[in-house]
Design a protein around this motif. Structure first.
Motif, PDB file in Angstrom:
ATOM      1  N   TYR A   1       0.838  -1.206   0.000  1.00  0.00           N
ATOM      2  CA  TYR A   1       0.000   0.000   0.000  1.00  0.00           C
ATOM      3  C   TYR A   1       0.869   1.250   0.000  1.00  0.00           C
ATOM      4  O   TYR A   1       0.628   2.190  -0.764  1.00  0.00           O
ATOM      5  N   MET A   2       1.892   1.277   0.843  1.00  0.00           N
ATOM      6  CA  MET A   2       2.720   2.465   0.951  1.00  0.00           C
ATOM      7  C   MET A   2       3.478   2.730  -0.342  1.00  0.00           C
ATOM      8  O   MET A   2       3.569   3.870  -0.806  1.00  0.00           O
ATOM      9  N   ILE A   3       4.032   1.689  -0.969  1.00  0.00           N
ATOM     10  CA  ILE A   3       4.799   1.881  -2.185  1.00  0.00           C
ATOM     11  C   ILE A   3       3.892   2.299  -3.329  1.00  0.00           C
ATOM     12  O   ILE A   3       4.212   3.212  -4.097  1.00  0.00           O
ATOM     13  N   SER A   4       2.746   1.645  -3.463  1.00  0.00           N
ATOM     14  CA  SER A   4       1.851   1.965  -4.570  1.00  0.00           C
ATOM     15  C   SER A   4       1.322   3.389  -4.451  1.00  0.00           C
ATOM     16  O   SER A   4       1.169   4.076  -5.466  1.00  0.00           O
ATOM     17  N   ARG A   5       1.061   3.858  -3.249  1.00  0.00           N
ATOM     18  CA  ARG A   5       0.541   5.220  -3.079  1.00  0.00           C
ATOM     19  C   ARG A   5       1.650   6.252  -3.109  1.00  0.00           C
ATOM     20  O   ARG A   5       1.379   7.449  -3.281  1.00  0.00           O
ATOM     21  N   SER A   6       2.895   5.817  -2.935  1.00  0.00           N
ATOM     22  CA  SER A   6       4.009   6.763  -2.948  1.00  0.00           C
ATOM     23  C   SER A   6       4.677   6.838  -4.310  1.00  0.00           C
ATOM     24  O   SER A   6       5.075   7.913  -4.748  1.00  0.00           O
ATOM     25  N   LEU A   7       4.825   5.683  -4.985  1.00  0.00           N
ATOM     26  CA  LEU A   7       5.538   5.644  -6.261  1.00  0.00           C
ATOM     27  C   LEU A   7       4.638   5.326  -7.436  1.00  0.00           C
ATOM     28  O   LEU A   7       5.116   5.253  -8.562  1.00  0.00           O
ATOM     29  N   GLY A   8       3.362   5.087  -7.203  1.00  0.00           N
ATOM     30  CA  GLY A   8       2.461   4.830  -8.308  1.00  0.00           C
ATOM     31  C   GLY A   8       2.116   3.360  -8.460  1.00  0.00           C
ATOM     32  O   GLY A   8       2.762   2.479  -7.876  1.00  0.00           O
ATOM     33  N   PRO A   9       1.093   3.047  -9.254  1.00  0.00           N
ATOM     34  CA  PRO A   9       0.654   1.650  -9.399  1.00  0.00           C
ATOM     35  C   PRO A   9       1.684   0.755 -10.050  1.00  0.00           C
ATOM     36  O   PRO A   9       1.748  -0.442  -9.755  1.00  0.00           O
ATOM     37  N   GLU A  10       2.525   1.301 -10.944  1.00  0.00           N
ATOM     38  CA  GLU A  10       3.524   0.457 -11.603  1.00  0.00           C
ATOM     39  C   GLU A  10       4.545  -0.053 -10.596  1.00  0.00           C
ATOM     40  O   GLU A  10       4.806  -1.261 -10.500  1.00  0.00           O
ATOM     41  N   PHE A  11       5.143   0.867  -9.844  1.00  0.00           N
ATOM     42  CA  PHE A  11       6.096   0.456  -8.818  1.00  0.00           C
ATOM     43  C   PHE A  11       5.404  -0.356  -7.732  1.00  0.00           C
ATOM     44  O   PHE A  11       5.956  -1.332  -7.223  1.00  0.00           O
ATOM     45  N   GLY A  12       4.191   0.067  -7.364  1.00  0.00           N
ATOM     46  CA  GLY A  12       3.473  -0.651  -6.314  1.00  0.00           C
ATOM     47  C   GLY A  12       3.200  -2.087  -6.700  1.00  0.00           C
ATOM     48  O   GLY A  12       3.365  -2.999  -5.887  1.00  0.00           O
TER      49      GLY A  12
END
Length: 980
Positions: free
Chosen positions: A115-126
């Motif tokens: 959740y943190m990565i997807s909301r911080s770096l976007g759906p691709e990175f998340g």
């Protein structure tokens, strides 16, 4: 009020907001609830200690601590072990700081790191990080299950092994087969437990954790006891070589029984019989058998002897330093002797990869303390794999107090509990990713049982976990999950670094000290550990993450979460735009940055979509492309139409794979709208330098003059703005992107020098697959006084310096008499021009009369009209004699003008221009009629607008008889460079 809520409504929504989702316990409560109405679910408040600290502790104090830490210390030495522990714990410490900064910045619902990565770096990175974290958790389940089976078969019930080795070299293969069989059975049993209900896992978690805590306390107690009273922990040495104690009890070659010297079981392992005169192994004969204490205690000075490590290849014998030994001349049979040897090749980077899973928790400070404590307790051990030198006992178990079985049972339950937690958490993580909808092919795994249990995700998790079980080696599986976890940690630090660099208004972490430096250091350490552990696994993990990223970017659902990558892109774009403002682009960097002017039909759809196809072929997805169009009217009345037109254009751009920006302008007329686009499209230094548009093919048949008048004015606008202009005739016949021209030519008719744009465009087109197989031909026109041969040589040299592969031909145009056909076309052109002028004057007169009638009506009703006041002499309430005479006079003048139109003689200047256009068209058609594309210099428009109609006729004659034509007009600057 419809679009903007009241503050009271907003505060009410905020007060009732909750981020707590239905979790494991809620699933079981929903399953037990048999009523039609679901009861209100309350979130369990487990607290920091029970909810975070103890579960993480159970994962940390697991298989690596009990089964591999002592072996790592014995192999790498004290300094090497401390280095490994420090690096791994520093990595998780920095990652935990970054994760805490992200978590404390806002609400984090279920999903954790994903959740943190997807909301911080976007759906691709998340999505990439989420799937890597899922794979790491799944392989962690494999590692824990393999650790469980290893403890069971090696230290608890060795007799339960199904496969047994008849020869020593078959021991490893038999062990791996046993691990595969028992591991598969254990995986099946655990999967059934998780499927039946995770409430049983939660109930057993505290029991497993209690066993682990008791084991750790037993180790601490044992360390204190052995400091003053070392245990009896004998290790048998032959010379300086460590012996396995599976097949003998006494560390003696011979012993006396009833005053008779007899051989021991050890003798039988090295000799061909039990007789004293039997032939024995040479090394056995030359060296004595000694017995030493494996745990001499912390006060014995053994720490200095184990300060540095000793690595070796597979099969290397474990030898004690500073111990007398006589080497034998023949060591070929050592592999069949009962020596303790390396079961795998050992080196520093391998140990890092094996150890790292033991620090994959969320409380790095506790990890560091416990790991360093375990190392300090274990430095005095002579560590061997599987406890071969101590009759198969768990080495760290011998250190514990009051009994080694405390450690054996504690490690067994620790591995079981950690395996169950992995099989419980991984499917839910996959379900969360699937329900987000960012990976289309995973959507089936978002479904489950009625209470939300991820059934399909559990099946996939068990299948992937079985792959790790079939590998069957804990030492081979550990580096795999290390790579996936390190990849996740890398992106956690990246997310924190990006958010810190952006300094967005909603970025309010509670940690205030040097976020960027710490997160960047953590990111660098993660990347270093990945390649230190295994460069091969690191590349594989990066490849998997990259493939997932590109797949989500290409096929995934669009999600807008306000991620930091987009903000970082905005900052980078701003920086680049400011840099571009410093100076205009150099000739070496000049490329056509296109403004594509589109016309729309009555349904607001693109009239010529092939113009977008040609744009894609010309740009190949690189550089700036702005697609613009104009709607007539006012923005307030045409707002919805403008948005719909923009969506239609974007759909056409997507269908033709045109990458760029779309902009629809609402203006009072088409001419002003296109003028505004040419002047204002782009931003700063990122502006277009070339305009691409379609030739108005129906300009002769139009009822009014707006089509060709707008075209000519657009040509003047681009000339005034020093921009290049590309006009495509018969654009609907241009090849689409899906076609590939098998053969043909791109013919360039270079009449005047325009800075090299005519040379650059075919080169760019041939980079695309549609035009790749087409050859390039350059034609130029020679006059009477020109040397055609020398012109051809100069042109070939010019193309050589430009590094262009093209055929060159010089066409001679001789002076000739003006034909009657030319006179006829000129006369028809001028007649049409006069008729258009008369039609325009008549239309203007009708408009004026209509305005006068309107003004008269306004005046009769007492209205005020500025225009009627400005021209009071034209307002007549009744017909008078003077008015009737004036109207008849105007009609006579109009009739005379019509008669003159059909009796006029052509203007000699127009005749000469038409003659040139006709002759040039004859040459072009003769040479390039079968060409796939013809590029021509576009003549400039007349300075005075009185000859605009003739200009259109000249261009029409110039392109007559050609299939695909691209008129090119340079922007007044050099666009190609000759490299010396």
């Amino acid at each position: 009020m419809d679009s903007t809520p009241m503050v009271s409504s907003l505060l009410s929504k905020l007060a009732n907001y909750t981020n707590l989702t239905q979790g494991v316990i809620e699933h079981e409560e929903a399953e037990d609830d048999e009523g039609a109405k679901k009861k209100t679910v309350k979130s369990p408040q487990m607290g920091t200690f029970m909810g975070v600290y103890l579960p993480c502790l159970q994962n940390i104090l697991g298989v690596i601590l009990f089964l591999r830490l002592t072996w790592i210390v014995g192999t790498a030495g004290i300094m090497g072990s401390l280095t490994i522990v420090s690096m791994c714990c520093a990595c998780t410490m920095l990652t935990a700081i970054s994760m805490s900064a992200i978590a404390t910045n806002g609400v984090v619902p279920a999903g954790g790191s994903y959740y943190m990565i997807s909301r911080s770096l976007g759906p691709e990175f998340g999505g990439a990080v989420g799937l890597c974290f899922y794979l790491g958790t799944t392989f962690a389940g494999s590692m824990y299950i393999l650790g469980t089976i290893e403890i069971l078969l090696t230290y608890i019930v060795p007799s339960a092994a199904i496969f047994r080795a008849e020869e020593k070299e078959q021991e490893l293969e038999a062990l791996l087969n046993n691990m595969r069989v028992y591991g598969t059975c254990c995986l099946t049993l655990m999967s059934v437990v998780v499927f039946v209900g995770v409430k049983y896992v939660n109930k057993l978690a505290l029991v497993f954790l209690a066993c682990v805590v008791l084991s750790i306390l037993a180790i601490y107690a044992g360390v204190i006891k052995t400091t003053f009273d070392p245990p009896n922990f004998p290790i048998c040495l032959l010379g300086n070589r460590t012996l396995q104690r599976h097949s003998f009890d006494k560390c003696l070659k011979t012993e006396e029984i009833d005053n008779v010297t007899v051989t021991t079981k050890l003798w039988g392992l090295f000799c061909n019989s039990s007789d004293l005169s039997a032939a024995c192994n040479e090394y056995f004969v030359l060296n004595n058998v000694t017995e030493i204490q494996g745990i001499p205690g912390l006060l014995s000075g053994v720490i200095s002897d184990n300060m540095w490590g000793e690595y070796g290849p597979l099969g290397m014998l474990v030898e004690k330093k500073n111990c007398p030994s006589v080497q034998a001349s023949d060591n070929s049979n050592d592999m069949y002797m009962p020596y303790v040897a390396n079961d795998i090749a050992t080196f520093f980077t391998l140990l890092v990869g094996i150890y790292f899973p033991s620090v994959t928790g969320t409380n790095p400070s506790v990890q560091r303390h416990l790991c360093v404590s375990c190392v300090s307790e274990s430095v005095c051990l002579v560590c061997c794999p599987f406890g071969d030198s101590v009759k198969g006992n768990l080495v760290i178990g011998t250190l514990s107090w009051p009994s080694p079985w405390v450690i054996v049972i504690g490690s067994f339950f620790s591995c079981c509990g950690a395996g169950l937690q992995s099989l419980t958490g991984a499917p839910r993580l996959l379900q969360a990713i699937a329900r987000d909808g960012i990976v289309p092919f995973l959507q089936v795994f978002g479904h489950g049982k009625a209470n939300g249990e991820p059934t399909w995700a559990l099946l996939l998790t068990a299948g992937i976990c079985e792959i790790g079980i079939l590998i069957a080696s804990l030492d081979a599986v550990a580096p795999i999950l290390s790579m996936f976890f390190l990849m996740c940690y890398l992106f956690v630090n990246l997310a924190c670094a990006v958010q810190t660099l952006l300094r967005t208004p909603n970025w309010r972490p509670r940690f205030k000290f040097y976020h960027w430096a710490l997160s960047f250091l953590g990111m660098s350490l993660c990347l270093s550990l990945m390649f230190i552990s295994s460069w091969f696994y690191a590349l594989v993990a990066m490849l998997i993450a990259g493939c997932i990223y590109k797949y989500i970017e290409y096929r995934g659902a669009e999600k807008e979460w306000g991620d930091g990558i987009r903000g970082l892109s905005l900052n980078a774009a701003r920086y680049a735009l400011l840099r571009l403002e410093e100076a205009p682009p150099h000739t070496k960097n000049w490329r056509p940055q296109l403004l594509v002017l589109l016309n729309l039909d009555l349904e607001l759809c693109v009239k010529h979509p092939r113009l977008l196809s040609f744009t894609t072929q010309l740009k190949a997805g690189k550089g700036l492309t702005i697609v613009g169009s104009v709607l007539e009217g006012t923005y307030l009345s045409k707002e919805l139409e403008a948005k719909r037109a923009e969506q239609n254009i974007k759909s056409s751009m997507s269908a033709e794979r045109t990458k760029g920006f779309c902009h629809v302008v609402v203006s009072s007329n088409m001419r002003d709208g296109f003028s505004h686009l040419i002047q204002s499209a782009g931003l700063g230094g990122m502006k277009h330098n070339t305009v691409l548009m379609a030739w108005p093919g129906s300009w002769k048949h139009a009822d009014d003059t707006t089509s060709w008048a707008n075209f000519v004015e657009t040509v003047r606008e681009t000339t005034a703005a020093h921009q290049a202009l590309l006009v495509a005739k018969n654009v609907d016949n241009f090849p689409p992107n899906r076609d590939r021209l098998a053969e043909g030519t791109i013919d360039v008719w270079w009449i005047v020098h325009d800075g090299g744009l005519l040379m650059l465009l075919p080169f760019l087109l041939r980079q695309h697959k549609v035009w790749r197989k087409c050859k390039m031909r350059i034609f130029t026109v020679a006059q009477m006084d020109d040397n055609s041969i020398q012109m051809k040589k100069d042109l070939q040299m010019f193309l050589y310096h430009l590094r262009l592969d093209a055929e060159v031909e010089v066409v001679e145009m001789h002076d000739s008499d003006i034909s009657a056909f030319t006179y006829e076309k000129t006369l028809v052109m001028e007649q049409r021009s006069q008729m258009l002028k008369q039609m325009q004057l008549s239309r203007t007169e009708r408009e004026r009369e209509a305005q006068l009638i309107h003004d008269r009506n306004m005046a009769s009703h007492g209205g005020v009209n500025d225009k009627s006041e400005a021209a009071p002499e034209r307002v007549h309430m009744t017909w008078t004699k003077e008015k009737l005479s004036a109207e008849r006079s105007r009609n006579r003048e109009a009739n005379v003008a019509v008669r003159d139109l059909f009796s006029m003689k052509p203007n000699q200047s127009n005749v000469r221009r038409m003659h040139t256009a006709v002759k040039l068209n004859e040459v072009v058609v003769n040479k390039s009629q079968d060409a796939q594309l013809v590029l021509l210099n576009m003549p400039g428009p007349p300075k005075h607008r009185g000859g605009d109609e003739n200009y259109m006729e000249f261009l029409e004659v110039l392109m007559e008889g050609l299939n695909r034509v691209l008129l090119v007009r340079g922007g007044g600057r050099e666009v190609v460079t000759i490299y010396s």
